[in-house]
Design a protein around this motif. Structure first.
Motif, short mmCIF file in Angstrom:
data_model
loop_
_atom_site.label_atom_id
_atom_site.label_comp_id
_atom_site.label_asym_id
_atom_site.label_seq_id
_atom_site.Cartn_x
_atom_site.Cartn_y
_atom_site.Cartn_z
N ASP A 123 18.95 -23.46 44.25
CA ASP A 123 20.08 -23.99 45.02
C ASP A 123 19.57 -25.54 45.35
O ASP A 123 19.19 -25.80 46.56
CB ASP A 123 20.41 -23.41 46.24
N ALA A 125 21.25 -28.23 46.07
CA ALA A 125 22.01 -28.90 47.09
C ALA A 125 21.13 -28.57 48.49
O ALA A 125 21.55 -29.24 49.37
CB ALA A 125 23.42 -28.50 47.04
N ASP A 126 20.81 -27.52 48.55
CA ASP A 126 19.90 -27.28 49.99
C ASP A 126 18.50 -27.23 50.00
O ASP A 126 17.91 -26.40 50.72
CB ASP A 126 20.33 -25.81 50.16
N SER A 136 21.77 -22.52 53.58
CA SER A 136 22.85 -22.45 52.67
C SER A 136 22.91 -20.84 52.34
O SER A 136 21.51 -20.23 52.01
CB SER A 136 22.89 -23.21 51.55
N ALA A 138 25.09 -19.85 49.62
CA ALA A 138 25.81 -19.59 48.66
C ALA A 138 25.35 -18.90 47.73
O ALA A 138 26.11 -17.94 47.16
CB ALA A 138 25.95 -21.24 48.08
N ASN A 180 24.54 -21.50 57.41
CA ASN A 180 25.25 -22.14 57.80
C ASN A 180 25.62 -22.58 59.14
O ASN A 180 26.58 -22.71 59.81
CB ASN A 180 26.87 -21.81 57.08
N ASP A 183 24.46 -26.61 58.87
CA ASP A 183 25.56 -27.53 58.17
C ASP A 183 26.67 -26.73 58.20
O ASP A 183 26.94 -26.03 57.15
CB ASP A 183 24.78 -28.10 56.98
N SER A 185 29.35 -27.81 56.97
CA SER A 185 30.49 -28.32 55.91
C SER A 185 30.44 -27.31 54.85
O SER A 185 31.40 -27.39 54.13
CB SER A 185 29.86 -29.74 55.64
N ARG A 186 29.49 -26.49 54.72
CA ARG A 186 29.55 -25.47 53.37
C ARG A 186 30.19 -24.16 53.90
O ARG A 186 30.15 -23.37 53.18
CB ARG A 186 28.08 -25.12 53.12
N GLY A 187 30.80 -24.23 55.12
CA GLY A 187 31.48 -22.88 55.27
C GLY A 187 31.00 -22.25 56.56
O GLY A 187 30.14 -22.63 57.24
#
Length: 227
Positions: A123, A125-126, A136, A138, A180, A183, A185-187
């Motif tokens: 991942d 992005a994390d 994250s 995700a 989460n 942050d 913003s990711r849910g």
């Protein structure tokens, strides 16, 4: 310092920001090939030092870009010429730095099709090395949604979930939320029902590779050892 050489340094930039995943200096990737050309300037006597700096793409700084840097012995024009050639070479290979990114669902499907293992799902992005929070979920959500039965490991930074596991104890079932938290913003955090398998202080021993046999945190332990 001894006056034997007269370093002349030149820098040239290409207006490009490339993905970090293809910035390997080994193998036959784009950066590896450019670096071999740079080091060829050194071994061929054309430069005292030659380097390329593709830079970390997530930096928020003015003047960011792919850089060639060359030092010659008293020849600034040659240094500039070679630095520009390295930057131009980066520009020519810019599309080779592209990375085939896929969704977590597709990544899991590809992983399940691989015989044997292990399979690594990154991942990117994390990435905490790039300034992300490391919490994250995700990939974990995608693994649960796909009902993957293969043994899987997902690392999530979550002090509150750790505290809930500590309070429940090893072997206990715990209902909590995960990830989460830093942050949003990711849910929202992911509701989970889990069983506490292990509680640890974080020290472990590497079983293979470059650090095989080394204990994590060993330097701290050595500092506490008398003598």
């Amino acid at each position: 310092a001894r006056g034997r050489i007269r370093p002349a340094m030149a820098m040239a930039k290409a207006p490009m920001i490339v993905h970090a995943n293809n910035q390997w200096t080994g193998g036959d990737g784009p950066l590896a090939r450019i670096m071999r050309e740079a080091k060829g300037l050194e071994t061929g006597g054309q430069a005292l030092s030659a380097s390329c700096f593709p830079v970390q793409p997530w930096l928020d700084l003015p003047g960011l870009g792919f850089t060639g840097l060359v030092i010659t012995d008293g020849d600034p024009e040659a240094a500039q010429r070679h630095a520009r050639a390295l930057a131009r070479r980066g520009w020519e290979l810019r599309h080779e730095f592209d990375v085939d990114l896929v969704s977590p669902v597709e990544a899991i499907q590809r992983g399940l099709a691989v015989a044997g293992g292990p399979v690594l799902l990154n991942d990117i992005a994390d990435c905490q090395g790039g300034g992300a929070t490391g919490d994250s979920v995700a990939t974990l959500e995608a693994l649960l949604a796909a009902r993957v039965r293969e043994r899987s490991l997902a690392a999530v930074r979550d002090p509150e979930a750790v505290q809930a596991a500590q309070q429940a104890g090893i072997g206990s079932e715990v209902r909590t939320t995960l990830g989460n938290r830093f942050d949003r913003s990711r849910g929202a955090p992911l509701p989970v029902t889990a069983r506490v398998r292990v509680l640890s202080n974080g020290r472990f021993q590497y079983s293979g590779g470059l650090l095989g046999g080394v204990w994590a945190g060993q330097r701290d332990a050595q500092r506490r050892t008398p003598g």
